[in-house]
Scaffold this motif. Structure first.
Motif, PDB file in Angstrom:
ATOM      1  N   GLY A 457       0.932  -1.431  -0.004  1.00  0.00           N
ATOM      2  CA  GLY A 457       0.008   0.062   0.176  1.00  0.00           C
ATOM      3  C   GLY A 457       0.810   1.528  -0.099  1.00  0.00           C
ATOM      4  N   LEU A 458       0.248   2.061   1.082  1.00  0.00           N
ATOM      5  CA  LEU A 458       1.662   3.505   1.333  1.00  0.00           C
ATOM      6  C   LEU A 458       2.396   3.257   1.500  1.00  0.00           C
ATOM      7  CD1 LEU A 458      -1.438   6.292   1.893  1.00  0.00           C
ATOM      8  CD2 LEU A 458      -0.257   5.814  -0.469  1.00  0.00           C
ATOM      9  N   VAL A 459       3.040   2.858   2.195  1.00  0.00           N
ATOM     10  CA  VAL A 459       3.924   2.137   2.845  1.00  0.00           C
ATOM     11  C   VAL A 459       4.509   1.510   2.379  1.00  0.00           C
ATOM     12  CG1 VAL A 459       5.196   1.595   4.690  1.00  0.00           C
ATOM     13  CG2 VAL A 459       3.382   2.705   5.268  1.00  0.00           C
ATOM     14  N   GLY A 460       4.485  -0.025   1.796  1.00  0.00           N
ATOM     15  CA  GLY A 460       4.942  -0.774   1.086  1.00  0.00           C
ATOM     16  C   GLY A 460       5.422  -0.523  -0.446  1.00  0.00           C
ATOM     17  N   GLY A 461       4.835   0.213  -1.288  1.00  0.00           N
ATOM     18  CA  GLY A 461       4.876   0.459  -2.114  1.00  0.00           C
ATOM     19  C   GLY A 461       5.387   1.456  -2.181  1.00  0.00           C
ATOM     20  N   THR A 462       5.706   2.705  -1.223  1.00  0.00           N
ATOM     21  CA  THR A 462       6.879   3.675  -1.708  1.00  0.00           C
ATOM     22  C   THR A 462       8.327   3.077  -0.904  1.00  0.00           C
ATOM     23  OG1 THR A 462       5.098   5.059  -0.300  1.00  0.00           O
ATOM     24  CG2 THR A 462       7.702   5.840  -0.261  1.00  0.00           C
ATOM     25  N   LEU A 463       8.173   1.863  -0.626  1.00  0.00           N
ATOM     26  CA  LEU A 463       9.301   1.231  -0.140  1.00  0.00           C
ATOM     27  C   LEU A 463       9.750   0.340  -1.541  1.00  0.00           C
ATOM     28  CD1 LEU A 463      11.654   0.364   2.010  1.00  0.00           C
ATOM     29  CD2 LEU A 463       9.995  -1.322   2.230  1.00  0.00           C
ATOM     30  N   ILE A 464       8.811  -0.282  -1.642  1.00  0.00           N
ATOM     31  CA  ILE A 464       9.969  -0.738  -2.905  1.00  0.00           C
ATOM     32  C   ILE A 464      10.279   0.079  -4.294  1.00  0.00           C
ATOM     33  CG2 ILE A 464       8.733  -1.997  -5.143  1.00  0.00           C
ATOM     34  CD1 ILE A 464       6.812  -3.112  -2.929  1.00  0.00           C
ATOM     35  N   ASP A 465       9.592   0.808  -4.616  1.00  0.00           N
ATOM     36  CA  ASP A 465      10.777   2.298  -5.399  1.00  0.00           C
ATOM     37  C   ASP A 465      11.365   3.486  -4.420  1.00  0.00           C
ATOM     38  OD1 ASP A 465       8.134   1.993  -6.842  1.00  0.00           O
ATOM     39  OD2 ASP A 465       6.747   2.984  -5.721  1.00  0.00           O
ATOM     40  N   GLN A 466      11.419   2.973  -3.281  1.00  0.00           N
ATOM     41  CA  GLN A 466      12.341   3.357  -2.507  1.00  0.00           C
ATOM     42  C   GLN A 466      14.013   2.579  -3.068  1.00  0.00           C
ATOM     43  OE1 GLN A 466      11.701   4.307   1.637  1.00  0.00           O
ATOM     44  NE2 GLN A 466      10.912   6.751   1.067  1.00  0.00           N
ATOM     45  N   ILE A 467      13.700   0.981  -2.728  1.00  0.00           N
ATOM     46  CA  ILE A 467      14.439   0.589  -2.919  1.00  0.00           C
ATOM     47  C   ILE A 467      15.306   0.979  -4.333  1.00  0.00           C
ATOM     48  CG2 ILE A 467      14.841  -1.772  -2.426  1.00  0.00           C
ATOM     49  CD1 ILE A 467      13.702  -2.151  -0.075  1.00  0.00           C
ATOM     50  N   LEU A 468      14.358   0.078  -5.199  1.00  0.00           N
ATOM     51  CA  LEU A 468      14.590  -0.396  -6.691  1.00  0.00           C
ATOM     52  C   LEU A 468      15.285   1.617  -7.307  1.00  0.00           C
ATOM     53  CD1 LEU A 468      11.390  -1.539  -7.854  1.00  0.00           C
ATOM     54  CD2 LEU A 468      13.554  -2.264  -7.957  1.00  0.00           C
ATOM     55  N   THR A 469      14.829   2.135  -6.712  1.00  0.00           N
ATOM     56  CA  THR A 469      15.921   4.029  -7.204  1.00  0.00           C
ATOM     57  C   THR A 469      17.102   3.857  -6.152  1.00  0.00           C
ATOM     58  OG1 THR A 469      13.199   5.153  -7.239  1.00  0.00           O
ATOM     59  CG2 THR A 469      15.125   6.344  -6.617  1.00  0.00           C
ATOM     60  N   SER A 470      17.272   3.618  -4.478  1.00  0.00           N
ATOM     61  CA  SER A 470      18.455   3.864  -4.520  1.00  0.00           C
ATOM     62  C   SER A 470      19.387   2.185  -4.692  1.00  0.00           C
ATOM     63  CB  SER A 470      18.357   3.851  -2.745  1.00  0.00           C
ATOM     64  OG  SER A 470      17.263   4.711  -3.220  1.00  0.00           O
ATOM     65  N   ALA A 471      18.782   1.508  -5.583  1.00  0.00           N
ATOM     66  CA  ALA A 471      19.415   0.519  -5.072  1.00  0.00           C
ATOM     67  C   ALA A 471      21.447   0.254  -5.971  1.00  0.00           C
ATOM     68  CB  ALA A 471      19.317  -0.907  -5.961  1.00  0.00           C
ATOM     69  N   LYS A 472      21.149   0.538  -7.315  1.00  0.00           N
ATOM     70  CA  LYS A 472      22.544   0.535  -7.697  1.00  0.00           C
ATOM     71  C   LYS A 472      23.532   1.915  -6.948  1.00  0.00           C
ATOM     72  CE  LYS A 472      21.292   0.566 -12.357  1.00  0.00           C
ATOM     73  NZ  LYS A 472      21.295   0.639 -13.321  1.00  0.00           N
ATOM     74  N   GLU A 473      22.775   2.859  -6.056  1.00  0.00           N
ATOM     75  CA  GLU A 473      23.818   3.532  -5.472  1.00  0.00           C
ATOM     76  C   GLU A 473      24.438   2.858  -4.515  1.00  0.00           C
ATOM     77  OE1 GLU A 473      26.231   6.604  -5.032  1.00  0.00           O
ATOM     78  OE2 GLU A 473      24.970   6.690  -6.325  1.00  0.00           O
ATOM     79  N   ILE A 474      23.581   2.033  -3.547  1.00  0.00           N
ATOM     80  CA  ILE A 474      23.924   1.163  -2.222  1.00  0.00           C
ATOM     81  C   ILE A 474      24.800   0.402  -2.834  1.00  0.00           C
ATOM     82  CG2 ILE A 474      22.824  -0.009  -0.593  1.00  0.00           C
ATOM     83  CD1 ILE A 474      20.358   1.045  -0.419  1.00  0.00           C
ATOM     84  N   GLU A 475      24.527  -0.228  -3.491  1.00  0.00           N
ATOM     85  CA  GLU A 475      25.593  -1.207  -3.919  1.00  0.00           C
ATOM     86  C   GLU A 475      27.346  -0.466  -4.516  1.00  0.00           C
ATOM     87  OE1 GLU A 475      26.219  -5.315  -7.080  1.00  0.00           O
ATOM     88  OE2 GLU A 475      23.679  -3.708  -7.423  1.00  0.00           O
TER      89      GLU A 475
END
Length: 804
Positions: A457-475
């Motif tokens: 939902g609001l939190v879960g969907g936002t979290l998924i998008d945050q992870i996908l957006t930040s994944a390359k930089e975190i790696e």
């Protein structure tokens, strides 16, 4: 001279065999002086062995033999293999009639694969105009009489090789059969599986070759088997010593005996890819390479034998008796170590020899059974050995702890005398996961963290998008690869082992499947997913019932769902006991303060021995906005509440906020962090909804909001001057006792106080301690909003990835 060795996959029909001929032809045209050593083509050796097993059981093997012949001839009908095929026909017919075969017969059968391979390549080279000469290594390499794993007689073999190459030299390309040899009686012997490498190594030694080039189907030696570890990296250089260790502990490119002849003459070995001409492969020389862990090797066809008994501990000569008894039966022990029991000894032998090894040891320790010094000798068949080449015991705790966190418990481990190689015995069904866990931990390659997200939902969907957006930089920065392999709602789940993409919403709708929680666990197991984290972004009591199951199957937990921490104290304790038993973690920072570091701060203070005497504050961002605004603006309560609803600060039915239960749950969570055993029923809650408005549906309540106005207008008017309203949670009492006093209430505080100065939808928490006295630790910030909460959950995920 250079010796070129080509493996079975390089010689397979199609691109393989033609590429090999091209490589040889090009080298000859460049004027290179070369000798070629060949394995059997494709999977010929395995096929011949399988046909042999069919024949000995008197099964119909003819169809498989015809398929073998057809493959060998393929598009090469003008090559005469009649002699080799007749030999195979006679041997298989004899085995079928007798119902038995010896190792001598098996060597004769298997040798035909190499003979056929060398004859074909010789023929194809001659068609190209290359002066090629078929060379049967049985006329060159003379061995002892041990069939199946014969040992060369160096002096005699060298004389034969030198004489042969004096006769066939200059522009001649000798195409030599690998793997096979003969004994003093001129009977065919073999040098053991992968023995073609050994043949090439011996020839390089006898001929003082400039280099041995081993052509395979991969670009060199890797930090692990790329088929098992996708992130494995090629090793540019190795020393002979390191390569020898890799070979001994199962690196399938090398034969355990290949390196020794090269060391004697300091002849470099280069591992090359037949199908990639631009790759320089892995170079192995006498020069020491950089220190550190080089590679993970695997032995798969092994069994673990455990000797257990009270009389084994500290008893002199037990190891010697084991080795002597097994050596008498020609059984080699690759690893011996103290077993999982302090009264046990574990040893690793070939799986094919395990049954005989057990019988031999039972006979050797027969009298010890009677004395009860030995209680059991057991065989564990489905095991594998992982060897970490270059691993120093001083840092071994890192991969070991990573394995334990992933519920892979080694059955046995030992290290070499140098302390630079460590071997682990693990269950075969855990091999794939174990390799990936160890590899991700010890090499400077991203550690893969596999995430299952429940609730989008609001939190879960936002979290998924945050992870996908930040994944390359975190790696890039942290060497952590976040992989969301599952996204689930209450109805269905999207499973993608390599991670969901930005289009996950559409993919879930289109490809999502109905599921049970056990199916997600099984999916992770089947795909050997390591470093598992389950994220609960639901508000579901039903989903918390799965927490213990997930933990038992290797998942760490992160949750924005407050329910689990406010259920019965018995469940609270059971969950933590399960977490401890399975060495997993459960993080829930967002349960109370959204993205604020509240729970971590309280845990740190409490664990350090600080006596926390009171915690109070504005726990609800929704109610914070409501009363912050109402207190300072000359507006009706219903207007401000409607504004909060319109801005999405409250639940669709605002009574879920106004009833105070949410604040009560948050307060209970903090109490339990201080080891208090309060239940939710202990929380005294000031319900902000008048009794006459508590029943009925949401629409009915929303139509009667104006009825709240006179109630709150009076409360506002009754305040002291320069006071404001705040809805707070308050944990007080003697917090060193079993239970504390938990109150959720509407209070009036000076506008100049810390609570009174809170603005917007901020939350604020005052933590009073014995050391700080009247000056509390204050934590304040955004207390509501999907983005803030999702970022808090994200922080918990990252916190987990850096543990250990």
């Amino acid at each position: 001279m250079k010796v070129l060795k080509f493996g079975g996959k390089s010689l397979a029909n199609g691109q393989g065999i033609q590429t090999v001929v091209d490589i040889i032809d090009q080298k000859v045209k460049k004027g290179e002086h070369i000798t070629v050593v060949l394995s059997a083509r494709g999977t010929s050796t395995d096929e011949l062995e399988a046909i042999l097993e069919q024949a000995v059981k008197n099964e119909n093997y003819q169809e498989a033999l015809d398929a073998f012949k057809k493959y060998q001839i393929a598009d090469f009908g003008n090559v005469n293999f009649l002699e080799e095929f007749e030999i195979l026909d006679k041997l298989f017919e004899g085995v079928s009639l007798l119902g038995d075969y010896s190792k001598r017969i098996k060597d004769q059968v298997l040798s035909q694969g190499e003979v056929i391979s060398a004859k074909l390549v010789t023929h194809l080279l001659k068609e190209r105009g290359v002066n090629a000469h078929f060379t049967d290594s049985r006329e060159l390499i003379i061995t002892d009489g041990q069939f199946g794993d014969a040992q060369p007689l160096d002096t005699l073999s060298k004389e034969n090789v030198v004489k042969h190459f004096e006769k066939y030299n200059g522009t001649t390309v000798n195409v030599v059969t690998g793997f096979i040899a003969s004994n003093a009686k001129n009977e065919t012997t073999t040098l053991g599986r992968n023995g073609s490498n050994y043949t090439a190594s011996l020839l390089a030694n006898y001929l003082n070759a400039e280099e041995l080039q081993n052509f395979t189907h991969v670009n060199g030696i890797y930090t692990a088997n790329p088929d098992l570890v996708p992130d494995a990296k090629k090793i540019e250089r190795l020393s002979f010593t390191e390569a020898n260790e890799l070979a001994y502990f199962g690196a399938n490119i090398l034969h355990a005996k290949t390196i020794i002849p090269l060391i004697e003459k300091n002849i470099p070995l280069r591992i090359l890819n037949t199908f990639d001409h631009n790759n320089e492969g892995t170079l192995i020389t006498s020069e020491a390479s950089e220190k550190g862990i080089k590679s993970l090797s695997v032995l798969e066809n092994v069994s673990l034998i455990n000797l257990e008994g009270r009389g084994l501990l500290g008893k002199v000569g037990v190891d010697a008796r084991i080795f002597k008894a097994l050596a008498y039966k020609n059984i080699s022990v690759s690893i011996i170590s103290q077993g999982s029991s302090e009264r046990g000894i574990g040893l690793v032998v070939s799986a094919d020899e395990a049954k005989q090894a057990k019988a031999t040891l039972e006979q050797e320790f027969e009298s010890d059974f009677y004395k009860r010094d030995v209680s059991s000798i057991t065989v564990e068949k489905d095991v594998s050995v992982i060897s970490i080449i270059g691993q120093d015991l001083s840092t071994f705790h890192k991969p070991y702890n990573a394995l334990i966190r992933n519920q892979v418990v080694p059955l046995l481990f030992n290290n070499t005398v140098t302390g630079k190689n460590v071997s682990l015995v693990v269950k075969k069904n855990q091999l794939h996961k174990a390799l990936n866990v160890i590899h991700g931990e010890i090499f400077e390659i991203s550690k893969k963290v596999n995430i299952a997200i429940f609730g989008h939902g609001l939190v879960g969907g936002t979290l998924i998008d945050q992870i996908l957006t930040s994944a390359k930089e975190i790696e890039k920065r942290k060497k952590i690869h976040l992989n969301i392999f599952a996204v689930a709602n209450s109805r269905k789940v999207l499973l993608q082992k390599n991670g969901v993409k930005k289009e996950w919403r559409g993919d879930l709708e289109e490809h999502g499947v109905v599921y049970e929680i056990e199916e997600i666990i099984k999916y992770a197991d089947v795909h050997h997913l390591e470093n598992l984290i389950a994220i609960d972004n639901t508000a579901s009591k039903e989903f918390t019932d799965h927490y213990i199951t997930l933990v038992k199957h290797g998942f760490d937990l992160v949750s924005s769902n407050k329910v689990a921490n406010t259920l019965s104290f018995d469940f609270y304790k059971e969950l933590r006991k399960t977490l401890e038993e399975n060495q997993k973690q459960y993080l829930y920072e967002t349960n109370v303060g959204a993205g604020l570091p509240l729970i971590d701060t309280i845990k740190l203070l409490h664990l350090s021995g600080e006596n926390i005497t009171r915690i109070k504050g504005v726990f609800s961002g929704s109610l914070s906005y409501l009363f912050n605004t109402y207190s300072v603006e000359n507006r009706k309560f219903s207007e401000v509440l409607q504004e909060a609803i319109d801005k999405g600060f409250t639940e669709p039915d605002p009574r879920e906020d106004l009833c105070g239960n949410d604040v009560g749950r948050k307060l209970l969570i903090l109490a339990r962090e201080l080891d208090l055993s309060n239940e939710f029923e202990d929380v005294q809650i000031d319900n902000l909804i008048p009794e006459n408005l508590r029943d009925g549906d949401a629409a009915s309540f929303l139509g009667r909001l104006q009825e709240l106005d006179p109630v709150y207008e009076k409360i506002k008017e009754d305040q002291k001057e320069k006071h404001v309203l705040r809805y707070i949670g308050d944990l007080s009492g003697d917090l060193s006792q079993e239970k504390g006093v938990l109150e959720v209430k509407l209070v009036s505080v000076p506008e100049s106080s810390a609570l009174g100065q809170v603005k917007g939808s901020d939350s604020i928490f005052e933590i009073y301690t014995e050391s700080y006295g009247d000056q509390p630790v204050v934590i304040q910030g955004a207390g509501a909003g999907a983005a803030v909460t999702a970022r808090g959950v994200f922080g918990d995920i990252l916190r987990l990835t850096e543990k250990g």
